[in-house]
Design a protein around this motif. Structure first.
Motif, PDB file in Angstrom:
ATOM      1  N   LEU A 453      18.003  13.288  -0.636  1.00 32.35           N
ATOM      2  CA  LEU A 453      16.712  14.150  -0.220  1.00 32.35           C
ATOM      3  C   LEU A 453      15.751  13.123  -0.204  1.00 32.35           C
ATOM      4  N   MET A 454      15.485  12.427  -1.296  1.00 28.35           N
ATOM      5  CA  MET A 454      14.216  11.311  -1.462  1.00 28.35           C
ATOM      6  C   MET A 454      14.258  10.310  -0.379  1.00 28.35           C
ATOM      7  N   GLN A 455      15.683   9.894  -0.231  1.00 27.02           N
ATOM      8  CA  GLN A 455      15.784   8.930   1.094  1.00 27.02           C
ATOM      9  C   GLN A 455      15.479   9.441   2.431  1.00 27.02           C
ATOM     10  N   ALA A 456      15.911  10.706   2.596  1.00 29.39           N
ATOM     11  CA  ALA A 456      15.659  11.492   3.807  1.00 29.39           C
ATOM     12  C   ALA A 456      14.114  11.618   4.009  1.00 29.39           C
ATOM     13  N   ARG A 457      13.522  12.000   2.931  1.00 30.95           N
ATOM     14  CA  ARG A 457      12.048  12.302   3.025  1.00 30.95           C
ATOM     15  C   ARG A 457      11.308  11.147   3.465  1.00 30.95           C
ATOM     16  N   PHE A 458      11.728   9.922   2.675  1.00 37.21           N
ATOM     17  CA  PHE A 458      11.053   8.674   2.970  1.00 37.21           C
ATOM     18  C   PHE A 458      11.340   8.251   4.629  1.00 37.21           C
ATOM     19  N   MET A 459      12.598   8.583   5.061  1.00 30.72           N
ATOM     20  CA  MET A 459      12.731   8.227   6.489  1.00 30.72           C
ATOM     21  C   MET A 459      12.060   9.305   7.372  1.00 30.72           C
ATOM     22  N   ASN A 460      11.837  10.233   6.904  1.00 27.26           N
ATOM     23  CA  ASN A 460      11.394  11.494   8.024  1.00 27.26           C
ATOM     24  C   ASN A 460      10.202  12.280   7.069  1.00 27.26           C
ATOM     25  N   PRO A 461       9.136  11.651   6.978  1.00 24.24           N
ATOM     26  CA  PRO A 461       8.058  12.076   6.222  1.00 24.24           C
ATOM     27  C   PRO A 461       7.429  13.377   6.717  1.00 24.24           C
ATOM     28  N   MET A 462       7.659  13.646   7.945  1.00 21.06           N
ATOM     29  CA  MET A 462       7.021  14.813   8.524  1.00 21.06           C
ATOM     30  C   MET A 462       8.047  16.036   8.650  1.00 21.06           C
ATOM     31  N   ASP A 463       9.303  15.632   8.026  1.00 24.09           N
ATOM     32  CA  ASP A 463      10.429  16.814   7.850  1.00 24.09           C
ATOM     33  C   ASP A 463       9.797  17.929   7.128  1.00 24.09           C
ATOM     34  N   MET A 464       9.677  19.113   7.697  1.00 22.23           N
ATOM     35  CA  MET A 464       8.986  20.197   6.825  1.00 22.23           C
ATOM     36  C   MET A 464      10.252  20.916   5.856  1.00 22.23           C
ATOM     37  N   SER A 465      11.484  20.848   6.476  1.00 18.57           N
ATOM     38  CA  SER A 465      12.472  21.474   5.658  1.00 18.57           C
ATOM     39  C   SER A 465      12.680  20.729   4.555  1.00 18.57           C
ATOM     40  N   LEU A 466      12.515  19.293   4.426  1.00 21.10           N
ATOM     41  CA  LEU A 466      12.589  18.245   3.408  1.00 21.10           C
ATOM     42  C   LEU A 466      11.783  18.508   2.482  1.00 21.10           C
ATOM     43  N   ARG A 467      10.309  18.776   3.000  1.00 23.52           N
ATOM     44  CA  ARG A 467       9.413  19.103   1.937  1.00 23.52           C
ATOM     45  C   ARG A 467       9.601  20.543   1.349  1.00 23.52           C
ATOM     46  N   ALA A 468      10.055  21.296   2.066  1.00 22.14           N
ATOM     47  CA  ALA A 468      10.372  22.715   1.698  1.00 22.14           C
ATOM     48  C   ALA A 468      11.339  22.415  -0.005  1.00 22.14           C
ATOM     49  N   GLN A 469      12.177  21.886   0.462  1.00 21.45           N
ATOM     50  CA  GLN A 469      13.176  21.583  -0.635  1.00 21.45           C
ATOM     51  C   GLN A 469      12.461  20.826  -1.755  1.00 21.45           C
ATOM     52  N   LEU A 470      11.787  19.819  -1.677  1.00 18.30           N
ATOM     53  CA  LEU A 470      11.018  19.275  -2.802  1.00 18.30           C
ATOM     54  C   LEU A 470      10.045  20.220  -3.419  1.00 18.30           C
ATOM     55  N   LEU A 471       9.400  20.984  -2.726  1.00 19.85           N
ATOM     56  CA  LEU A 471       8.730  22.282  -3.538  1.00 19.85           C
ATOM     57  C   LEU A 471       9.479  23.085  -4.340  1.00 19.85           C
ATOM     58  N   THR A 472      10.528  23.341  -3.940  1.00 18.61           N
ATOM     59  CA  THR A 472      11.428  24.303  -4.672  1.00 18.61           C
ATOM     60  C   THR A 472      11.944  23.740  -5.846  1.00 18.61           C
ATOM     61  N   LEU A 473      12.262  22.325  -5.755  1.00 18.20           N
ATOM     62  CA  LEU A 473      12.590  21.660  -7.152  1.00 18.20           C
ATOM     63  C   LEU A 473      11.409  21.642  -8.066  1.00 18.20           C
ATOM     64  N   ASP A 474      10.197  21.338  -7.478  1.00 20.84           N
ATOM     65  CA  ASP A 474       8.974  21.539  -8.246  1.00 20.84           C
ATOM     66  C   ASP A 474       8.826  22.687  -8.920  1.00 20.84           C
ATOM     67  N   PHE A 475       9.169  23.829  -8.322  1.00 22.20           N
ATOM     68  CA  PHE A 475       8.803  25.030  -8.654  1.00 22.20           C
ATOM     69  C   PHE A 475       9.757  25.446  -9.815  1.00 22.20           C
ATOM     70  N   TYR A 476      11.131  24.846 -10.070  1.00 26.57           N
ATOM     71  CA  TYR A 476      11.915  25.370 -10.867  1.00 26.57           C
ATOM     72  C   TYR A 476      11.957  24.489 -11.923  1.00 26.57           C
ATOM     73  N   LYS A 477      11.466  23.068 -12.033  1.00 23.80           N
ATOM     74  CA  LYS A 477      11.301  21.996 -12.824  1.00 23.80           C
ATOM     75  C   LYS A 477      10.969  22.652 -14.111  1.00 23.80           C
ATOM     76  N   ASP A 478      10.019  23.463 -14.247  1.00 24.12           N
ATOM     77  CA  ASP A 478       9.414  23.925 -15.571  1.00 24.12           C
ATOM     78  C   ASP A 478      10.445  24.675 -16.518  1.00 24.12           C
ATOM     79  N   ALA A 479      11.540  25.061 -16.129  1.00 22.55           N
ATOM     80  CA  ALA A 479      12.554  25.555 -16.866  1.00 22.55           C
ATOM     81  C   ALA A 479      13.077  24.689 -17.719  1.00 22.55           C
ATOM     82  N   PHE A 480      12.972  23.303 -17.515  1.00 26.10           N
ATOM     83  CA  PHE A 480      13.501  22.004 -18.338  1.00 26.10           C
ATOM     84  C   PHE A 480      12.562  21.344 -19.180  1.00 26.10           C
ATOM     85  N   ASP A 481      11.220  22.000 -19.096  1.00 30.02           N
ATOM     86  CA  ASP A 481      10.302  21.367 -19.947  1.00 30.02           C
ATOM     87  C   ASP A 481      10.303  21.730 -21.305  1.00 30.02           C
ATOM     88  N   ASP A 482      10.441  20.581 -22.016  1.00 32.86           N
ATOM     89  CA  ASP A 482      10.367  20.622 -23.476  1.00 32.86           C
ATOM     90  C   ASP A 482       8.738  20.714 -23.929  1.00 32.86           C
TER      91      ASP A 482
END
Length: 558
Positions: A453-482
């Motif tokens: 995902l990060m590689q594809a985002r680097f190659m295609n920084p304007m791809d909004m679908s890739l950004r959507a996936q990164l925002l989703t990961l950011d949304f759920y990351k707090d579940a694992f925060d100690d």
């Protein structure tokens, strides 16, 4: 590379079923949500989503007119949660249980169903909420379920629809009016508004339902006198639940769902009735007037979701037992809730369970009990006190001051509380390495190859679908925060330890009734974080809607 965050492209129904029932299936099976590569509107329109803009409103959900919490947004809790040894030793004990700010009846149902199968004691339950609309609904649903007369199976299905369906069958609507007449028929309508009334109703077996309410509660009955039709009701529900201004917030949730569950979500909001996919909804012709204002306006927030009130794993197991595919998740919820309500009714009929319903501020209720206003309830009397998230409104120290003295002086007695807002205005992890590790854990939980995902985002920084996936990961990351240290700082600010000690209590280091946070085992410590399979994470956090920051606390007698 995976193009969305779905785990399994699970079809809504098998092909033979589609062929046999194509007219019914067509609208759902051809729905855009059923396409595996569906994308949120902001991705298709190549713009930023509303929830990341600086101008995003502070209140990001709900109606500006009438917003009430008619459905629970935390999975049901069995507030007894007895071990096999405790169950054997408690089968003959008299129990007093208090739900100080109940919301709906899901915890009541789960707790009664958690009583020992051979229970022979007397269980007395106090169910309270301040909202007159909420408490009226609870009272009428319980009466419809537990009154003598209808079969348990019929009563359970009626109670289910009164609780979770925006539209009803004519028989359900008739039961709503019948229960209202039974509950309020002896009320003196000329009494002063600040007066109160008590009505005691016989239930199945030898159990009783007692309502002690303010005359102000009668205002909530105005909804039953309304005259709007079912079309107006459904239009109002859809206006709130599918408001165009809220599309980005809905799409953030839908983007993580399996295609079949997106379709199920859309169908539930379209038809307005909680039903299996194969069920015929043509008999649902009456509005559920307990869910609308007297003028026909839908009362819940747009993120209200029936699924959030029950553990998704248990819902899916109930569906499987009844021959339903997990794709039909609202059908699974239908059979799960119906089973739970029917089991509760059987227990009320078999056991001696009295339910007392009150409508008060939780603090005032505690003070009234201490003053002897409720015969049979007093200081040192409750085996369980469940206070919901009242701590978010008045603080943990005040909750302990109000309710600590009412807990029975017994090592098994427990005071339960949870907080949803403790983290507000507290800084998150500032170290980018910590942030990166949390995102990695979220990627594994969501079955996403982060490196690709990060590689594809680097190659295609304007791809909004890739950004959507990164925002989703950011949304759920707090579940694992100690964030145990930050939470402990909050506890200290709340004066939890000295206040608890003042009342002879202490907070449990390891919970015995509900895990300290979503996705960890019951006996987990304060620093434990979820260690889950992608399937369990999906069930708990994605389709189940678990809110990562929520923390559950239990206090016991020293």
């Amino acid at each position: 590379m995976q193009r969305d965050l779905t785990l399994i492209d699970q079809q809504y129904c098998c092909k033979s079923c589609q062929v046999a029932h194509w007219p019914k299936h067509k609208q759902d099976c051809n729905h855009e949500y059923n396409k595996p590569y569906w994308q949120p509107a902001w991705v298709r329109e190549r713009r930023d989503p509303a929830y990341v803009l600086a101008s995003a409103p502070a209140v990001t959900y709900g109606s500006a007119r009438q917003s009430r919490y008619l459905w629970g947004n935390v999975p049901a809790i069995d507030c007894l949660c007895l071990s096999p040894q405790e169950s054997a030793s408690s089968s003959g004990l008299d129990l007093n249980i208090c739900f100080a700010a109940a919301g709906d009846i899901r915890n009541l149902v789960s707790t009664i169903n958690g009583l020992p199968n051979d229970y022979s004691g007397h269980c007395r339950i106090l169910l309270n909420d301040l909202d007159p609309c909420v408490i009226t609904r609870n009272l009428l649903i319980l009466h419809a379920l537990l009154r003598p007369g209808p079969s348990i199976e019929m009563a359970a299905e009626t109670a289910l629809h009164l609780w979770y369906s925006a539209i009803l069958r004519s028989s359900d609507a008739a039961e709503l009016y019948f229960s209202a007449e039974a509950v309020y028929k002896s009320v003196d309508l000329q009494a002063a508004a600040d007066a109160s009334f008590v009505n005691i109703l016989e239930l199945r077996g030898k159990s009783l339902l007692s309502a002690s309410l303010s005359m102000n509660n009668l205002a909530s009955l105005g909804v039953l006198m309304s005259k709007y039709n079912v079309s107006a009701a459904l239009n109002s529900m859809r206006e709130i639940m599918t408001a165009p201004s809220r599309v980005d917030y809905r799409d953030r949730h839908l983007a993580s769902l399996k295609p079949a569950h997106r379709v199920a979500w859309a169908r539930n909001r379209r038809i307005g009735a909680l039903l299996p996919f194969s069920a015929d909804a043509s008999a649902f012709t009456e509005p559920n007037r307990s869910m609308f204002t007297p003028t026909g306006e839908w009362m819940t927030m747009d993120n209200a979701n029936q699924l959030y009130g029950w553990p998704t794993s248990a819902v899916l197991q109930s569906g499987q037992r009844n021959g339903l595919d997990g794709a039909d998740i609202w059908g699974c919820l239908f059979v799960h809730v119906r089973e739970q309500l029917a089991e509760m009714a059987r227990r009320v009929e078999r056991f001696h369970i009295d339910i007392y319903i009150t409508q008060m501020d939780a603090k005032e209720l505690a003070a009234s009990i201490k003053c002897g206003a409720y015969p049979g309830f007093s200081s040192d009397c409750f085996d369980r006190i469940e206070t919901s998230n009242v701590v978010d409104c008045i603080g943990l120290d005040r909750v302990l001051d109000d309710w600590g003295p009412l807990l029975r002086r017994d090592k098994r007695a427990s005071l339960l509380a949870y907080t949803m807002n403790w983290h507000v205005n507290r800084p998150g992890p500032s170290d980018h390495r910590v942030h990166g590790r949390l995102v990695e854990k979220a990627a594994r939980a969501l079955n996403v190859d982060l490196s690709k995902l990060m590689q594809a985002r680097f190659m295609n920084p304007m791809d909004m679908s890739l950004r959507a996936q990164l925002l989703t990961l950011d949304f759920y990351k707090d579940a694992f925060d100690d964030n145990a240290q930050s939470f402990n700082e909050w506890l200290n600010e709340q004066k939890s330890t000295p206040t608890a000690r003042k009342h002879g209590l202490r907070m449990r280091a390891k919970n015995r009734i509900h895990p300290k946070r979503f996705g960890v085992p019951l006996g987990a410590g304060p620093r434990d974080v979820p260690d889950m399979t992608p399937e369990d994470f999906y069930n708990t956090y994605v389709v189940g809607g678990a809110d990562a920051p929520v923390r559950f606390m239990e206090f016991e007698v020293i």
